[in-house]
Write a protein that holds these residues in place. Structure first.
Motif, mmCIF file in Angstrom:
data_model
loop_
_atom_site.group_PDB
_atom_site.id
_atom_site.type_symbol
_atom_site.label_atom_id
_atom_site.label_comp_id
_atom_site.label_asym_id
_atom_site.label_seq_id
_atom_site.Cartn_x
_atom_site.Cartn_y
_atom_site.Cartn_z
ATOM 1 N N ARG A 1 70.584 94.618 68.529
ATOM 2 C CA ARG A 1 69.360 94.323 68.700
ATOM 3 C C ARG A 1 68.431 94.375 67.874
ATOM 4 O O ARG A 1 68.563 95.300 66.950
ATOM 5 N N ALA A 2 67.244 93.736 67.870
ATOM 6 C CA ALA A 2 66.294 93.865 66.847
ATOM 7 C C ALA A 2 65.604 95.113 66.787
ATOM 8 O O ALA A 2 65.274 95.792 65.634
ATOM 9 N N LYS B 1 59.661 95.804 64.810
ATOM 10 C CA LYS B 1 60.768 95.093 65.670
ATOM 11 C C LYS B 1 60.283 93.525 65.443
ATOM 12 O O LYS B 1 61.074 92.844 65.275
ATOM 13 N N GLU B 2 59.163 93.495 65.821
ATOM 14 C CA GLU B 2 58.701 91.928 65.803
ATOM 15 C C GLU B 2 59.109 91.156 64.451
ATOM 16 O O GLU B 2 59.415 90.028 64.649
ATOM 17 N N SER C 1 62.638 90.519 64.240
ATOM 18 C CA SER C 1 63.069 89.363 65.220
ATOM 19 C C SER C 1 62.865 88.174 64.589
ATOM 20 O O SER C 1 63.658 87.116 64.462
ATOM 21 N N GLN D 1 65.473 85.345 63.085
ATOM 22 C CA GLN D 1 65.541 84.020 63.975
ATOM 23 C C GLN D 1 65.540 82.964 62.952
ATOM 24 O O GLN D 1 66.142 81.901 62.960
ATOM 25 N N SER E 1 73.193 84.721 66.416
ATOM 26 C CA SER E 1 72.319 85.385 67.504
ATOM 27 C C SER E 1 73.155 85.152 68.867
ATOM 28 O O SER E 1 73.713 84.134 69.011
ATOM 29 N N GLY F 1 71.368 89.892 70.619
ATOM 30 C CA GLY F 1 70.988 90.294 69.347
ATOM 31 C C GLY F 1 71.580 89.431 68.265
ATOM 32 O O GLY F 1 71.502 88.170 68.419
#
Length: 143
Positions: A29-30, A41-42, A45, A49, A59, A66
């Motif tokens: 997970r991020a 975390k943002e 992510s 992506q 992903s 994740g």
């Protein structure tokens, strides 16, 4: 502070290096990645992506979703990540932004920057993530 790469590119490189030293196809997970790398975390992510669209990262959506490395670490070079996130203009254009900078019409930094630029490009293009594995593990452990 970086001289060559954007913060987004630095983070993308760190996240992909992180995934490259983990077991194949294990999903992270991020939040887990950001915690280990000590970054927001943002951002993790967002950059992962972007890299998912390129095929470097895979992903899975949902509660158990994740990210994972979609290619083998021996198929990925740092320049691949740089190319996707920042592009390669820094290796092609004048470092001072002068239009028409060339060997015939050099800017004040042309000769020195040209050597550094070529060496940086070569370094990023030569080694695969697999070859950087031990150094990556030592660095992540030291964070």
């Amino acid at each position: 502070m970086t001289v060559i790469f954007s913060k987004k590119c630095e983070l993308a490189i760190q996240a992909v290096l992180f995934l490259s030293v983990k077991k194949d196809k294990i999903i992270y997970r991020a939040e887990e990645i950001s915690k280990e790398l000590k970054v927001p975390k943002e951002f993790v992510s967002k950059v992962l992506q972007i890299l998912t669209g390129s095929g470097i990262v895979g992903s899975k959506k949902g509660k158990s979703g994740g990210f994972y490395l979609a290619k083998s670490p021996n198929q990925i070079r740092l320049i691949d990540i740089v190319r996707i996130i920042d592009g390669t203009e820094i290796f092609e254009n004048c470092v001072l932004g002068f239009p028409g900078c060339s060997s015939e019409k050099p800017c004040p930094m042309h000769e020195k920057w040209g050597k550094l630029r070529d060496e940086a490009y070569k370094m990023l293009s030569e080694e695969t993530l697999e070859q950087l594995k031990e150094k990556t593990i030592r660095k992540i452990i030291s964070l």
